[in-house]
Design an enzyme around this catalytic site. Structure first.
Site, PDB file in Angstrom:
ATOM      1  N   LYS A   1       0.821  -1.222   0.000  1.00  0.00           N
ATOM      2  CA  LYS A   1       0.000   0.000   0.000  1.00  0.00           C
ATOM      3  C   LYS A   1       0.857   1.276   0.000  1.00  0.00           C
ATOM      4  CE  LYS A   1      -4.006  -2.117   2.258  1.00  0.00           C
ATOM      5  NZ  LYS A   1      -5.028  -2.002   3.317  1.00  0.00           N
TER       6      LYS A   1
ATOM      7  N   ASN B   1      -4.907   1.966  -1.573  1.00  0.00           N
ATOM      8  CA  ASN B   1      -5.395   0.585  -1.734  1.00  0.00           C
ATOM      9  C   ASN B   1      -6.273   0.424  -2.969  1.00  0.00           C
ATOM     10  OD1 ASN B   1      -7.797   1.756  -0.980  1.00  0.00           O
ATOM     11  ND2 ASN B   1      -8.357   0.172   0.492  1.00  0.00           N
TER      12      ASN B   1
ATOM     13  N   ASP C   1     -10.070   2.469   2.933  1.00  0.00           N
ATOM     14  CA  ASP C   1     -10.226   1.771   4.218  1.00  0.00           C
ATOM     15  C   ASP C   1     -11.027   2.604   5.228  1.00  0.00           C
ATOM     16  OD1 ASP C   1      -9.018  -0.650   3.613  1.00  0.00           O
ATOM     17  OD2 ASP C   1      -7.020   0.008   4.208  1.00  0.00           O
TER      18      ASP C   1
ATOM     19  N   GLY D   1      -0.943   0.344  13.859  1.00  0.00           N
ATOM     20  CA  GLY D   1      -0.391  -0.069  12.569  1.00  0.00           C
ATOM     21  C   GLY D   1      -1.083   0.662  11.428  1.00  0.00           C
TER      22      GLY D   1
ATOM     23  N   ALA E   1      -3.757  -0.118   9.678  1.00  0.00           N
ATOM     24  CA  ALA E   1      -5.220  -0.054   9.752  1.00  0.00           C
ATOM     25  C   ALA E   1      -5.673   1.036  10.731  1.00  0.00           C
ATOM     26  CB  ALA E   1      -5.777  -1.412  10.178  1.00  0.00           C
TER      27      ALA E   1
ATOM     28  N   ARG F   1       0.771  -1.861  21.887  1.00  0.00           N
ATOM     29  CA  ARG F   1       1.758  -2.673  22.608  1.00  0.00           C
ATOM     30  C   ARG F   1       3.107  -1.965  22.640  1.00  0.00           C
ATOM     31  NH1 ARG F   1       2.843  -8.455  20.010  1.00  0.00           N
ATOM     32  NH2 ARG F   1       3.524  -7.103  18.306  1.00  0.00           N
TER      33      ARG F   1
ATOM     34  N   ARG G   1       5.222   3.564  18.834  1.00  0.00           N
ATOM     35  CA  ARG G   1       4.529   3.571  17.533  1.00  0.00           C
ATOM     36  C   ARG G   1       3.232   4.396  17.632  1.00  0.00           C
ATOM     37  NH1 ARG G   1       3.231  -1.984  14.201  1.00  0.00           N
ATOM     38  NH2 ARG G   1       3.040  -0.998  12.171  1.00  0.00           N
TER      39      ARG G   1
ATOM     40  N   TYR H   1     -11.651 -10.191  11.240  1.00  0.00           N
ATOM     41  CA  TYR H   1     -12.937 -10.834  10.940  1.00  0.00           C
ATOM     42  C   TYR H   1     -12.816 -12.349  10.789  1.00  0.00           C
ATOM     43  CZ  TYR H   1     -10.975 -10.124   6.318  1.00  0.00           C
ATOM     44  OH  TYR H   1     -10.126 -10.122   5.243  1.00  0.00           O
TER      45      TYR H   1
ATOM     46  N   GLY I   1     -15.761  -7.052  11.785  1.00  0.00           N
ATOM     47  CA  GLY I   1     -14.934  -6.331  10.824  1.00  0.00           C
ATOM     48  C   GLY I   1     -15.166  -6.707   9.366  1.00  0.00           C
TER      49      GLY I   1
HETATM   50  P1  NAP Z   1       0.105  -3.868  11.166  1.00  0.00           P
HETATM   51  O1  NAP Z   1       0.421  -2.564  10.500  1.00  0.00           O
HETATM   52  O2  NAP Z   1       1.060  -5.004  11.058  1.00  0.00           O
HETATM   53  O3  NAP Z   1      -0.134  -3.562  12.732  1.00  0.00           O
HETATM   54  C1  NAP Z   1      -0.404  -4.599  13.630  1.00  0.00           C
HETATM   55  C2  NAP Z   1      -0.862  -4.009  14.947  1.00  0.00           C
HETATM   56  O4  NAP Z   1      -1.236  -5.101  15.819  1.00  0.00           O
HETATM   57  C3  NAP Z   1       0.236  -3.225  15.684  1.00  0.00           C
HETATM   58  O5  NAP Z   1      -0.371  -2.185  16.410  1.00  0.00           O
HETATM   59  C4  NAP Z   1       0.816  -4.313  16.622  1.00  0.00           C
HETATM   60  O6  NAP Z   1       1.444  -3.790  17.759  1.00  0.00           O
HETATM   61  C5  NAP Z   1      -0.460  -5.011  17.027  1.00  0.00           C
HETATM   62  N1  NAP Z   1      -0.283  -6.379  17.536  1.00  0.00           N
HETATM   63  C6  NAP Z   1       0.051  -7.486  16.827  1.00  0.00           C
HETATM   64  N2  NAP Z   1       0.057  -8.572  17.639  1.00  0.00           N
HETATM   65  C7  NAP Z   1      -0.274  -8.134  18.880  1.00  0.00           C
HETATM   66  C8  NAP Z   1      -0.442  -8.780  20.131  1.00  0.00           C
HETATM   67  N3  NAP Z   1      -0.255 -10.096  20.277  1.00  0.00           N
HETATM   68  N4  NAP Z   1      -0.813  -8.031  21.205  1.00  0.00           N
HETATM   69  C9  NAP Z   1      -1.017  -6.694  21.070  1.00  0.00           C
HETATM   70  N5  NAP Z   1      -0.884  -6.022  19.904  1.00  0.00           N
HETATM   71  C10 NAP Z   1      -0.505  -6.742  18.816  1.00  0.00           C
HETATM   72  O7  NAP Z   1      -1.291  -4.444  10.661  1.00  0.00           O
HETATM   73  P2  NAP Z   1      -2.551  -3.610  10.120  1.00  0.00           P
HETATM   74  O8  NAP Z   1      -2.454  -3.428   8.659  1.00  0.00           O
HETATM   75  O9  NAP Z   1      -2.728  -2.409  10.981  1.00  0.00           O
HETATM   76  O10 NAP Z   1      -3.751  -4.653  10.367  1.00  0.00           O
HETATM   77  C11 NAP Z   1      -4.169  -4.973  11.681  1.00  0.00           C
HETATM   78  C12 NAP Z   1      -5.308  -5.982  11.621  1.00  0.00           C
HETATM   79  O11 NAP Z   1      -6.445  -5.382  11.015  1.00  0.00           O
HETATM   80  C13 NAP Z   1      -4.970  -7.218  10.767  1.00  0.00           C
HETATM   81  O12 NAP Z   1      -5.473  -8.366  11.438  1.00  0.00           O
HETATM   82  C14 NAP Z   1      -5.712  -6.973   9.476  1.00  0.00           C
HETATM   83  O13 NAP Z   1      -6.094  -8.168   8.833  1.00  0.00           O
HETATM   84  C15 NAP Z   1      -6.941  -6.222   9.979  1.00  0.00           C
HETATM   85  N6  NAP Z   1      -7.526  -5.361   8.937  1.00  0.00           N
HETATM   86  C16 NAP Z   1      -8.840  -5.559   8.628  1.00  0.00           C
HETATM   87  C17 NAP Z   1      -9.438  -4.753   7.674  1.00  0.00           C
HETATM   88  C18 NAP Z   1     -10.891  -4.969   7.359  1.00  0.00           C
HETATM   89  O14 NAP Z   1     -11.297  -4.596   6.263  1.00  0.00           O
HETATM   90  N7  NAP Z   1     -11.679  -5.522   8.272  1.00  0.00           N
HETATM   91  C19 NAP Z   1      -8.701  -3.750   7.024  1.00  0.00           C
HETATM   92  C20 NAP Z   1      -7.370  -3.559   7.366  1.00  0.00           C
HETATM   93  C21 NAP Z   1      -6.783  -4.393   8.338  1.00  0.00           C
HETATM   94  P3  NAP Z   1       3.042  -3.420  17.707  1.00  0.00           P
HETATM   95  O15 NAP Z   1       3.137  -2.098  17.008  1.00  0.00           O
HETATM   96  O16 NAP Z   1       3.415  -3.338  19.161  1.00  0.00           O
HETATM   97  O17 NAP Z   1       3.705  -4.540  16.967  1.00  0.00           O
END
Ligand code: NAP
Length: 276
Positions: free
Chosen positions: A67, A88, A103, A130, A132, A153, A157, A219, A240
């Site tokens: 992205k 996206n 998004d 992150g 999202a 966490r 960040r 989701y 979601g």
């Molecule tokens: P990302 O940029 O990799 O960020 C991941 C986030 O999750 C970070 O804040 C990370 O914390 C945190 N994290 C991961 N494992 C953890 C744990 N065990 N305990 C606490 N925090 C944890 O990913 P992203 O793109 O933001 O996506 C996040 C989620 O949203 C994914 O599961 C993705 O599939 C979902 N999503 C869904 C949609 C939808 O349309 N429904 C759209 C976008 C994303 P740290 O910074 O400390 O590592």
């Protein structure tokens, strides 16, 4: 009748439900277009964005991890893509590559569908910082939320993301959840904790306001442990999947010229696929 072809590009890409969603709409509207998944490694992403028009595509969706690379490749960006630093949804106008980020739209449209007064709140609690979370912060600020606790966490960040969005966003670590929870009108999990049914982030829901809205971007499963526990305390939960379905709408309309519906039939198609 459109015979346009669009793609979803990612690495890996085979988990993507975008082909299922867009092919459902193509069939539903009797459009003789196409939608393909393109697995492109990071080192080839830039050349893919430069050359997809030569391969017969009019545009497409971009998923992880491309992205930001898509954002950099675009010559024209919508204000929201500009603000989020990620694209996206891509399309060509002549030889000019345009990019949008849908998004935030998908997040808000999912809530609009499920909780009519969610825009009336003032205070939000966002877990995760992150990619999202950026879209969620944008949507919350657009909806008028005045105070947003952004807890992650890795607190540094959250601090970096908060400085990008400014005053309404107050960053911290997950140890601040207990303090932020009682004042929140809406609580959003944007972390990948809870994916595939892992325990997720533990929350003492007894401290939440009655009637608070709780939503999770994860989701799979549809009702994550985070949402399940909130529902047991009588809170309003929104899964979601609707965000994923709604974020696809603007792209389909651009490529194929018809604004498609997110309805129960589409949702059932994707839910059945998730169950496999
Ligand atoms: P990302 O940029 O990799 O960020 C991941 C986030 O999750 C970070 O804040 C990370 O914390 C945190 N994290 C991961 N494992 C953890 C744990 N065990 N305990 C606490 N925090 C944890 O990913 P992203 O793109 O933001 O996506 C996040 C989620 O949203 C994914 O599961 C993705 O599939 C979902 N999503 C869904 C949609 C939808 O349309 N429904 C759209 C976008 C994303 P740290 O910074 O400390 O590592």
């Amino acid at each position: 009748m459109s015979t346009a072809r669009a793609f979803v590009v990612g690495w890996p890409v085979k988990h993507s439900r975008s082909p299922l969603i867009h092919r459902h709409w193509l069939k539903r509207h009797g459009i003789d277009g196409g939608y393909c998944a393109e697995a492109v490694p990071p080192e080839d992403a830039e050349s893919f964005f430069r050359s997809f028009g030569d391969r017969g595509y009019c545009g497409g969706n971009v998923t992880l991890p491309h992205k930001e690379a898509a954002f950099r490749a675009c010559q024209m960006l919508t204000p929201v893509a500009e603000r989020l630093g990620a694209a996206n949804t891509l399309w060509l106008e002549g030889a000019t590559l345009h990019g949008d980020n849908t998004d935030a739209y998908g997040f808000a449209a999912n809530l609009d569908d499920n909780v009519k007064d969610w825009r009336g709140g003032a205070t939000a609690l966002v877990l995760g910082a992150g990619g999202a979370a950026r879209a969620v912060l944008f949507a919350l600020m657009e909806a008028g939320y005045k105070s947003i606790a952004l807890l992650n966490r890795s607190p540094e960040r959250a601090t970096a993301l908060a400085s990008h969005f400014g005053a309404p966003v107050d960053p911290g670590g997950l140890d601040a959840v207990a303090d932020a929870l009682p004042g929140a009108d809406i609580i959003i999990n944007t972390t990948s904790a809870g994916l595939h049914g892992d325990a997720g982030i533990p929350i003492d829901w007894r401290a939440a306001r009655p009637g608070v809205i709780v939503t999770d971007l994860v989701y799979v499963p549809l009702v994550t442990p985070f949402l399940g526990a909130a529902a047991e305390h009588g809170l309003t939960i929104v899964d979601g999947l609707g965000m994923l379905l709604h974020q696809a709408v603007p792209g389909f309309e651009r490529w194929f010229g018809v604004r498609p519906e997110v309805d129960a039939e589409l949702r059932a198609v994707v839910v059945a696929d998730l169950a496999e």
